[in-house]
Design a protein around this motif. Structure first.
Motif, PDB file in Angstrom:
ATOM      1  N   THR A   1      27.451  -5.570  17.033  1.00 12.05           N
ATOM      2  CA  THR A   1      26.419  -4.256  16.546  1.00 12.05           C
ATOM      3  C   THR A   1      25.215  -4.524  18.047  1.00 12.05           C
ATOM      4  O   THR A   1      24.453  -5.510  18.637  1.00 12.05           O
ATOM      5  CB  THR A   1      25.300  -5.537  15.439  1.00 12.05           C
ATOM      6  OG1 THR A   1      25.654  -4.920  15.006  1.00 12.05           O
ATOM      7  CG2 THR A   1      24.178  -4.803  14.566  1.00 12.05           C
ATOM      8  N   ASN A   2      24.560  -3.408  18.080  1.00 14.60           N
ATOM      9  CA  ASN A   2      23.653  -2.996  19.044  1.00 14.60           C
ATOM     10  C   ASN A   2      22.347  -1.946  17.827  1.00 14.60           C
ATOM     11  O   ASN A   2      22.517  -1.598  17.063  1.00 14.60           O
ATOM     12  CB  ASN A   2      23.765  -1.854  20.553  1.00 14.60           C
ATOM     13  CG  ASN A   2      24.749  -0.410  20.022  1.00 14.60           C
ATOM     14  OD1 ASN A   2      24.230  -0.129  19.325  1.00 14.60           O
ATOM     15  ND2 ASN A   2      25.909  -0.295  21.172  1.00 14.60           N
ATOM     16  N   PRO A   3      21.510  -1.503  18.764  1.00 13.84           N
ATOM     17  CA  PRO A   3      20.484  -0.475  18.013  1.00 13.84           C
ATOM     18  C   PRO A   3      21.296   0.939  16.866  1.00 13.84           C
ATOM     19  O   PRO A   3      20.647   1.774  17.227  1.00 13.84           O
ATOM     20  CB  PRO A   3      19.762  -0.413  19.116  1.00 13.84           C
ATOM     21  CG  PRO A   3      19.789  -1.317  20.186  1.00 13.84           C
ATOM     22  CD  PRO A   3      21.212  -1.502  20.534  1.00 13.84           C
ATOM     23  N   TYR A   4      22.693   1.108  17.727  1.00 16.99           N
ATOM     24  CA  TYR A   4      22.877   2.216  17.269  1.00 16.99           C
ATOM     25  C   TYR A   4      24.492   2.117  16.494  1.00 16.99           C
ATOM     26  O   TYR A   4      24.645   3.428  15.648  1.00 16.99           O
ATOM     27  CB  TYR A   4      23.864   3.264  18.731  1.00 16.99           C
ATOM     28  CG  TYR A   4      22.849   3.569  19.503  1.00 16.99           C
ATOM     29  CD1 TYR A   4      21.773   5.255  19.380  1.00 16.99           C
ATOM     30  CD2 TYR A   4      22.169   2.690  20.804  1.00 16.99           C
ATOM     31  CE1 TYR A   4      20.675   5.475  20.443  1.00 16.99           C
ATOM     32  CE2 TYR A   4      21.141   3.333  21.060  1.00 16.99           C
ATOM     33  CZ  TYR A   4      20.383   4.314  21.203  1.00 16.99           C
ATOM     34  OH  TYR A   4      19.463   5.216  22.390  1.00 16.99           O
ATOM     35  N   GLY A   5      24.559   0.893  15.808  1.00 14.29           N
ATOM     36  CA  GLY A   5      25.497   0.925  14.419  1.00 14.29           C
ATOM     37  C   GLY A   5      25.852  -0.365  15.177  1.00 14.29           C
ATOM     38  O   GLY A   5      25.816  -1.755  15.997  1.00 14.29           O
TER      39      GLY A   5
END
Length: 362
Positions: A283-287
């Motif tokens: 998981t990262n800030p974009y999905g």
């Protein structure tokens, strides 16, 4: 003392860094000092020390055969503009508080000009089958003589056009070309902007299927080649229609994750308990994204099965030969011996006929 290398005047953008170099020779070896005088008419000369200006100033000096010194200033501001002076002297009284040195300090000067950094507006535009990156530099700006686009230290495009706008088009989907791109405006000094193509994690398994022997340690690995890096990794194991979260605290599972790579280690593999599908999720800030790894656990004797099969085949063959030899008729003469007997009988007949012919002749 005398200079063999002197500092050079330079232009720099605010927030950049600058480095000045000075080298002197003499006998005895001279000492080198750095001094500064700002552009303000009321500002006086002041000596610079390592760690000055809130630790933005670093001075490195060596004294071996001759003297060398480098001063570097990080995160430049407008107040750093001015004249920098390299001083050298080998007079024994050079630093005496009351005595004047017999030999004066020799000096070499260089000017540093800190220019306000222009703003660069970057943009990513996605269309059917392509992605366009653009950089637009705000006015006022320096005279531009060309542009470059750089990704991972590789020059993708360059031109000699002037102007405050430049663009670069990439063929393919956004997910296939994520990363950090630099737009470079060739000027004095050079001006750089940054364009980020950011996507959700494109997680892939290092191997879609892994094998391990019972009792050994199994290792499953997943990676994320896209930008930005994964902030949170997690592992799951499927079973009975549900997925169970695996954690380090369980004792048998060890999870090591760093940026774009994660690794799951399973201690003392068990055929019944550990065989199955495992899911890695990033998981990262974009999905988020995930991948599946199938683990197969083999018995410790699995490696012996090919060898045991060969041994079994040899034993069956030897048994067949032994039974055949036992059941063969005793009076059965092998073909080799039969041919030998016929040859001996033929030789005896020829010898007898020869004796008869000799008798008749007599």
């Amino acid at each position: 003392a005398g200079f063999i290398k002197s500092p050079l005047s330079q232009k720099r953008l605010a927030q950049d860094s600058v480095e000045l170099y000075c080298e002197a020779i003499g006998n005895p070896i001279p000492e080198i000092q750095w001094w500064f005088e700002g552009n303000d008419p009321n500002e006086t000369n002041a000596q610079l020390w390592d760690g000055a200006r809130q630790d933005r100033v670093k001075i490195n000096a060596t004294y071996n055969l001759h003297s060398t010194s480098t001063i570097s200033i990080a995160n430049l501001t407008g107040d750093d503009s001015g004249m920098y002076e390299c001083r050298a002297s080998n007079d024994p009284d050079r630093n005496h508080l009351s005595k004047s040195p017999k030999v004066k300090w020799i000096r070499s000067q260089a000017n540093v000009f800190v220019i306000e950094r222009p703003d660069i507006v970057s943009q990513v535009t996605e269309s059917a089958g392509s992605v366009t990156l653009s950089c637009n530099m705000s006015a006022p700006h320096l005279a531009v003589t060309g542009h470059k686009w750089i990704h991972k230290e590789k020059i993708l495009k360059e031109d000699e056009n002037s102007g405050a706008f430049t663009s670069y088009t990439i063929e393919g989907k956004k997910e296939e070309h994520s990363g950090i791109y630099e737009c470079v405006f060739e000027a004095n000094p050079q001006i750089r902007g940054q364009v980020n193509i950011s996507v959700s994690p494109q997680v892939t398994a290092y191997k879609k299927s892994e094998h391990g022997n019972e009792g050994d340690t199994g290792v499953l690995t997943c990676k994320n080649p896209s930008f930005p890096a994964v902030t949170t990794w997690s592992w799951y194991k499927s079973g009975h229609g549900v997925s169970a979260l695996l954690e380090n605290a369980s004792g048998r599972y060890i999870i090591k994750s760093s940026g774009n790579k994660t690794e799951l280690r399973i201690l003392k593999l068990d055929i019944e308990q550990d065989t199955g599908d495992y899911f890695c999720n990033g998981t990262n800030p974009y999905g988020s994204g995930d991948a599946t790894v199938n683990l197969r656990v083999r018995s410790r004797l699995a490696a012996l099965w090919p060898f045991l099969g060969i041994v079994a085949e040899v034993l069956v063959l030897v048994t067949i030969i032994f039974i055949y030899e036992k059941r063969r008729k005793p009076d059965e003469v092998p073909d080799g011996k039969r041919h030998l007997g016929l040859k001996l009988k033929s030789n005896a007949t020829n010898h007898k006929d020869k004796n008869v012919r000799q008798r008749n002749a007599n």
